[in-house]
Design a protein around this motif. Structure first.
Motif, PDB file in Angstrom:
ATOM      1  N   MET A 187     -19.289 -27.242  30.714  1.00 61.30           N
ATOM      2  CA  MET A 187     -20.235 -28.491  30.714  1.00 61.30           C
ATOM      3  C   MET A 187     -18.896 -29.582  30.777  1.00 61.30           C
ATOM      4  O   MET A 187     -18.536 -29.791  29.636  1.00 61.30           O
ATOM      5  N   VAL A 188     -19.304 -30.864  31.413  1.00 65.01           N
ATOM      6  CA  VAL A 188     -18.208 -31.766  31.614  1.00 65.01           C
ATOM      7  C   VAL A 188     -18.581 -32.772  31.215  1.00 65.01           C
ATOM      8  O   VAL A 188     -19.848 -33.345  31.949  1.00 65.01           O
ATOM      9  N   LYS A 189     -18.408 -33.491  30.333  1.00 63.54           N
ATOM     10  CA  LYS A 189     -18.672 -35.156  30.119  1.00 63.54           C
ATOM     11  C   LYS A 189     -17.926 -35.801  30.596  1.00 63.54           C
ATOM     12  O   LYS A 189     -16.699 -35.667  29.956  1.00 63.54           O
ATOM     13  N   ILE A 190     -18.155 -37.130  31.072  1.00 64.09           N
ATOM     14  CA  ILE A 190     -17.636 -38.718  31.115  1.00 64.09           C
ATOM     15  C   ILE A 190     -17.710 -38.861  30.103  1.00 64.09           C
ATOM     16  O   ILE A 190     -18.938 -39.924  30.367  1.00 64.09           O
ATOM     17  N   ASP A 221      -1.780 -31.750  36.895  1.00 62.49           N
ATOM     18  CA  ASP A 221      -1.801 -31.782  38.461  1.00 62.49           C
ATOM     19  C   ASP A 221      -1.276 -30.656  39.335  1.00 62.49           C
ATOM     20  O   ASP A 221      -0.072 -30.974  39.195  1.00 62.49           O
ATOM     21  N   ILE A 222      -2.075 -29.799  39.543  1.00 59.60           N
ATOM     22  CA  ILE A 222      -1.499 -28.119  40.545  1.00 59.60           C
ATOM     23  C   ILE A 222      -0.346 -28.971  41.396  1.00 59.60           C
ATOM     24  O   ILE A 222       0.898 -28.871  41.631  1.00 59.60           O
ATOM     25  N   ASN A 223      -1.348 -29.652  42.347  1.00 58.87           N
ATOM     26  CA  ASN A 223      -0.599 -30.333  43.959  1.00 58.87           C
ATOM     27  C   ASN A 223       0.310 -30.926  43.127  1.00 58.87           C
ATOM     28  O   ASN A 223       0.386 -31.249  45.167  1.00 58.87           O
ATOM     29  N   ALA A 241     -22.013 -35.220  33.846  1.00 53.92           N
ATOM     30  CA  ALA A 241     -21.216 -35.041  34.791  1.00 53.92           C
ATOM     31  C   ALA A 241     -21.314 -33.593  35.683  1.00 53.92           C
ATOM     32  O   ALA A 241     -21.530 -33.672  36.416  1.00 53.92           O
ATOM     33  N   PHE A 242     -21.141 -32.778  34.720  1.00 54.67           N
ATOM     34  CA  PHE A 242     -21.044 -31.237  35.378  1.00 54.67           C
ATOM     35  C   PHE A 242     -21.909 -30.515  34.691  1.00 54.67           C
ATOM     36  O   PHE A 242     -21.444 -30.313  33.596  1.00 54.67           O
ATOM     37  N   THR A 243     -22.959 -29.173  34.412  1.00 57.94           N
ATOM     38  CA  THR A 243     -22.991 -27.993  34.357  1.00 57.94           C
ATOM     39  C   THR A 243     -23.583 -26.879  35.092  1.00 57.94           C
ATOM     40  O   THR A 243     -23.633 -27.082  35.601  1.00 57.94           O
ATOM     41  N   ASP A 244     -22.679 -25.526  34.240  1.00 58.34           N
ATOM     42  CA  ASP A 244     -22.585 -24.566  35.034  1.00 58.34           C
ATOM     43  C   ASP A 244     -23.480 -23.700  33.905  1.00 58.34           C
ATOM     44  O   ASP A 244     -22.046 -23.421  32.937  1.00 58.34           O
ATOM     45  N   ALA A 272     -17.806 -23.049  22.136  1.00 60.98           N
ATOM     46  CA  ALA A 272     -17.274 -22.077  21.557  1.00 60.98           C
ATOM     47  C   ALA A 272     -15.442 -23.034  22.302  1.00 60.98           C
ATOM     48  O   ALA A 272     -14.368 -22.623  21.038  1.00 60.98           O
ATOM     49  N   ALA A 273     -15.265 -23.717  22.683  1.00 58.46           N
ATOM     50  CA  ALA A 273     -13.830 -24.486  22.892  1.00 58.46           C
ATOM     51  C   ALA A 273     -14.679 -25.064  23.634  1.00 58.46           C
ATOM     52  O   ALA A 273     -15.253 -26.011  24.092  1.00 58.46           O
ATOM     53  N   LEU A 274     -13.303 -26.419  23.255  1.00 61.38           N
ATOM     54  CA  LEU A 274     -13.221 -28.195  24.327  1.00 61.38           C
ATOM     55  C   LEU A 274     -11.921 -28.487  24.518  1.00 61.38           C
ATOM     56  O   LEU A 274     -11.162 -27.753  23.690  1.00 61.38           O
ATOM     57  N   ARG A 275     -11.819 -29.273  25.574  1.00 61.09           N
ATOM     58  CA  ARG A 275     -10.503 -29.767  26.827  1.00 61.09           C
ATOM     59  C   ARG A 275     -10.657 -31.249  26.395  1.00 61.09           C
ATOM     60  O   ARG A 275     -11.961 -31.545  27.300  1.00 61.09           O
ATOM     61  N   PHE A 276      -9.824 -32.282  25.913  1.00 62.52           N
ATOM     62  CA  PHE A 276     -10.331 -33.697  26.259  1.00 62.52           C
ATOM     63  C   PHE A 276      -8.650 -34.646  27.468  1.00 62.52           C
ATOM     64  O   PHE A 276      -7.849 -33.440  27.034  1.00 62.52           O
ATOM     65  N   GLY A 277      -9.550 -34.574  28.442  1.00 61.93           N
ATOM     66  CA  GLY A 277      -8.083 -35.010  29.304  1.00 61.93           C
ATOM     67  C   GLY A 277      -8.924 -35.667  30.489  1.00 61.93           C
ATOM     68  O   GLY A 277      -9.947 -35.994  30.702  1.00 61.93           O
ATOM     69  N   ARG A 278      -7.149 -35.923  31.668  1.00 59.64           N
ATOM     70  CA  ARG A 278      -8.088 -35.861  32.594  1.00 59.64           C
ATOM     71  C   ARG A 278      -8.354 -35.043  33.315  1.00 59.64           C
ATOM     72  O   ARG A 278      -8.041 -33.932  33.687  1.00 59.64           O
ATOM     73  N   PHE A 279      -9.375 -35.517  34.305  1.00 61.41           N
ATOM     74  CA  PHE A 279     -10.254 -34.108  35.011  1.00 61.41           C
ATOM     75  C   PHE A 279     -10.512 -35.215  36.638  1.00 61.41           C
ATOM     76  O   PHE A 279     -11.656 -35.028  36.367  1.00 61.41           O
ATOM     77  N   GLY A 280      -9.920 -34.277  37.594  1.00 58.69           N
ATOM     78  CA  GLY A 280     -10.043 -35.147  38.574  1.00 58.69           C
ATOM     79  C   GLY A 280      -9.705 -36.354  38.876  1.00 58.69           C
ATOM     80  O   GLY A 280      -8.737 -36.471  39.147  1.00 58.69           O
ATOM     81  N   GLN A 281     -10.524 -37.061  38.883  1.00 57.47           N
ATOM     82  CA  GLN A 281      -9.883 -38.832  39.076  1.00 57.47           C
ATOM     83  C   GLN A 281     -10.400 -39.265  37.769  1.00 57.47           C
ATOM     84  O   GLN A 281     -10.034 -40.609  37.420  1.00 57.47           O
ATOM     85  N   GLU A 282     -10.710 -38.398  37.233  1.00 55.79           N
ATOM     86  CA  GLU A 282     -11.494 -38.728  35.856  1.00 55.79           C
ATOM     87  C   GLU A 282     -10.515 -38.985  34.636  1.00 55.79           C
ATOM     88  O   GLU A 282     -10.194 -38.132  33.899  1.00 55.79           O
ATOM     89  N   GLU A 283      -9.919 -39.771  34.275  1.00 53.74           N
ATOM     90  CA  GLU A 283      -9.286 -39.710  33.184  1.00 53.74           C
ATOM     91  C   GLU A 283      -9.944 -39.953  31.384  1.00 53.74           C
ATOM     92  O   GLU A 283      -8.846 -39.274  30.609  1.00 53.74           O
ATOM     93  N   ASN A 284     -10.652 -40.352  30.895  1.00 55.83           N
ATOM     94  CA  ASN A 284     -11.476 -39.763  30.057  1.00 55.83           C
ATOM     95  C   ASN A 284     -12.399 -37.933  30.315  1.00 55.83           C
ATOM     96  O   ASN A 284     -13.507 -38.693  30.342  1.00 55.83           O
ATOM     97  N   SER A 285     -12.423 -36.752  30.773  1.00 54.89           N
ATOM     98  CA  SER A 285     -13.255 -36.229  30.214  1.00 54.89           C
ATOM     99  C   SER A 285     -13.132 -35.455  29.354  1.00 54.89           C
ATOM    100  O   SER A 285     -12.286 -35.256  29.081  1.00 54.89           O
ATOM    101  N   LEU A 286     -14.864 -34.902  29.122  1.00 52.48           N
ATOM    102  CA  LEU A 286     -14.151 -34.090  28.101  1.00 52.48           C
ATOM    103  C   LEU A 286     -15.488 -32.663  28.398  1.00 52.48           C
ATOM    104  O   LEU A 286     -15.971 -32.829  28.540  1.00 52.48           O
ATOM    105  N   VAL A 287     -14.423 -31.018  28.484  1.00 49.19           N
ATOM    106  CA  VAL A 287     -15.178 -29.952  28.378  1.00 49.19           C
ATOM    107  C   VAL A 287     -15.423 -29.043  27.835  1.00 49.19           C
ATOM    108  O   VAL A 287     -14.456 -29.123  26.607  1.00 49.19           O
ATOM    109  N   LEU A 288     -16.078 -29.150  27.742  1.00 47.26           N
ATOM    110  CA  LEU A 288     -16.761 -27.788  26.561  1.00 47.26           C
ATOM    111  C   LEU A 288     -17.712 -26.228  27.375  1.00 47.26           C
ATOM    112  O   LEU A 288     -17.897 -26.800  27.813  1.00 47.26           O
ATOM    113  N   ILE A 289     -17.446 -25.268  26.509  1.00 48.89           N
ATOM    114  CA  ILE A 289     -17.618 -24.365  26.554  1.00 48.89           C
ATOM    115  C   ILE A 289     -18.308 -23.519  26.234  1.00 48.89           C
ATOM    116  O   ILE A 289     -18.003 -23.383  24.512  1.00 48.89           O
ATOM    117  N   THR A 290     -19.647 -22.860  25.386  1.00 52.62           N
ATOM    118  CA  THR A 290     -20.730 -23.010  24.732  1.00 52.62           C
ATOM    119  C   THR A 290     -20.048 -21.234  24.815  1.00 52.62           C
ATOM    120  O   THR A 290     -19.372 -20.078  25.706  1.00 52.62           O
TER     121      THR A 290
END
Length: 522
Positions: free
Chosen positions: A328-331, A37-39, A18-21, A304-322
């Protein structure tokens, strides 16, 4: 944070890129990442605590500046024996471990600073307070460098509970990883991994933690599985993944081919799965369901770090940081189906685990010796009992065929069932006949109901059966009235006979129920 959309590739994988920076420049760990959900608008944001690459200057403190250095050193030594080394300030601890030649210089540098004892947070987690809803209020649970665990109320920032970890004479062990489950107001479990290699447990009402087990290597990560199994997953620096029960017993162990850099839980309640994501050096992520490998993700760099959960409107997102700071964000696809992957030899890892063989008892050994000594007698006795069983079964079969007491006829493809309805004194006898043949109809059949005339009177003891068409069911009924004043029951026999034959085709015996005496008197 600026992110750019990448093209979603149609590969044979359950994940979408989904996303890569690549220039995010983030340096963090798995427990420093969360989605919230901050807001309060249902749009979950990604929150990352960036550790950066710089270093901080640690300020050390002493207790008094008017005493001589040697006198003050002796004072701290006595104070250490009374309250313990861990309860001193950082400057006092530093002074006690310095050489004699450096003490005076150290005191001169630090004497003008006010005495203050500081500590830092080493690990943090959350614990639901009274409800398990996703938006329910949670408590903050964190461990400190001084070997303490705090449970903080998130609204008023009141300390609900404080627990000091028990350690040696020098200092208390500092918790490095922490995980929580349950409700604070009902029942909860807090599992922490300390730097001394101990796995500890804290539950509601406990004033001290209990040591579950001691690890063989430093820990990389800790997971408390949310699937209700109460399993504790621990990743160690020796490339091993361990699973412990809630009592600290090791259930299984998986040895990885490379070093483990991070772990995280992938909870999929819609599929009834709770996977464990294990990041390995070299850019490989493996997903396990228990001991079984279900998926593999390849990344361009070590995660180096990963987290799975809801990101934006997607229920199943995997956030990866090298390790290079790439984000990187995978859905997960909604049609994703995780299947157990086999190894090179064709077996899943769970099938390669040797089954523990129970120890041989004394009774087992004695029985084995007896079978070796008396093998002939045992075989003869077994054959004798087997022949008697065959003879008894053959006699029962012959007797049933001769008496035509089977519900299925051996002469004609016919099936008979009978059922008694009612409480009495009048019962309805429902009879069902079925032609089991494929294409041959049956005719010339009659139903005969026989009973003791002193007990029962049958309204239609003789019923003429029409031609039976194959594969159809025919139902007949008659009334059976109990005429006896005694509260006993007897048998009623139903025969199916054919015209110009002396033996019935088949028959059934019906055990009549006891008649309701109250109904007879009324």
């Amino acid at each position: 944070m600026r992110m750019k959309m990448t093209g979603i590739r149609a590969l044979n994988t359950p994940w979408l890129d989904a996303f890569t920076d690549a220039h995010a420049g983030i340096y963090t760990f798995s427990h420093c990442i969360t989605m919230a959900d901050i807001n309060g608008d249902g749009d979950y944001k990604l929150i990352i605590a960036d550790l950066g690459t710089g270093s901080s200057n640690i300020r050390l403190k002493v207790r008094d500046q008017s005493l001589e250095t040697d006198v003050f050193y002796e004072f701290l030594q006595n104070l250490r024996q009374e309250i313990g080394f861990n309860n001193l300030t950082e400057r006092s601890q530093q002074l006690l471990i310095l050489d004699h030649s450096k003490r005076k210089e150290f005191v001169e540098e630090q004497k003008n600073l006010p005495p203050k004892k500081q500590t830092v947070i080493t690990c943090v987690s959350t614990l639901k307070k009274s409800m398990t809803d996703e938006d329910a209020i949670s408590c903050i649970v964190f461990g400190t460098e001084s070997g303490e665990i705090y449970i903080l109320e998130s609204e008023a920032f009141v300390i609900l509970q404080k627990v000091q970890l028990e350690g040696g004479e020098v200092h208390s062990p500092a918790p490095a990883h922490i995980a929580c489950s349950g409700l604070y107001d009902v029942e909860f479990r807090i599992v922490c991994l300390c730097r001394d290699g101990t796995l500890r447990l804290l539950r509601r009402g406990w004033q001290q933690t209990r040591t579950l087990t001691e690890l063989t290597a430093p820990a990389v990560g800790l997971l408390l599985m949310p699937d209700g199994s109460s399993s504790i997953i621990v990743a160690l620096m020796d490339s091993a993944l361990h699973c412990f029960s809630k009592k600290g017993r090791r259930q299984w162990k998986l040895q990885m081919e490379k070093n483990i850099t991070a772990i995280g839980s992938v909870h999929l309640p819609q599929q009834g799965l709770c996977l464990v994501a294990v990041a390995l050096s070299g850019g490989l992520i493996k997903l396990y369901s228990g001991q079984q490998l279900v998926d593999t993700i390849a990344t361009p760099d070590t995660v180096a770090a990963l987290r799975f959960g809801r990101f934006g409107q997607e229920e199943n997102s995997l956030v990866l940081i090298t390790v290079a700071g790439c984000l990187m964000v995978k859905i997960l696809k909604r049609t994703a189906n995780f299947v157990t992957q086999t190894t090179t030899d064709g077996f899943v890892p769970g099938q390669q685990v040797k089954v523990p063989i129970p120890k041989k008892t004394r009774l087992f050994v004695e029985q084995t010796m007896r079978e070796r000594q008396c093998y002939k007698e045992i075989h003869q006795a077994f054959q004798h009992d087997l022949f008697r069983l065959h003879l008894t079964a053959a006699r029962a079969c012959v007797q049933a065929l001769q008496s035509c007491s089977l519900p299925v006829s051996s002469k004609e493809p016919l099936k008979l069932t009978a059922q008694v309805l009612g409480l009495g004194p009048k019962f309805r006898l429902a009879i069902t006949l079925q032609n089991m043949s494929k294409d041959v109809p049956l005719k010339g059949l009659f139903i005969v109901v026989h009973c003791d005339d002193k007990m029962y009177i049958v309204e239609r003891p003789f019923i003429e059966v029409p031609m039976l068409v194959p594969s159809l069911t025919y139902k007949f009924d008659t009334i059976v009235e109990c005429v006896s004043d005694l509260s006993i029951s007897d048998e009623v026999r139903v025969f199916v006979v054919k015209q110009q034959q002396t033996e019935p085709l088949l028959s059934v015996v019906i055990e009549m129920p006891v008649c309701d005496m109250l109904a007879m008197t009324s």
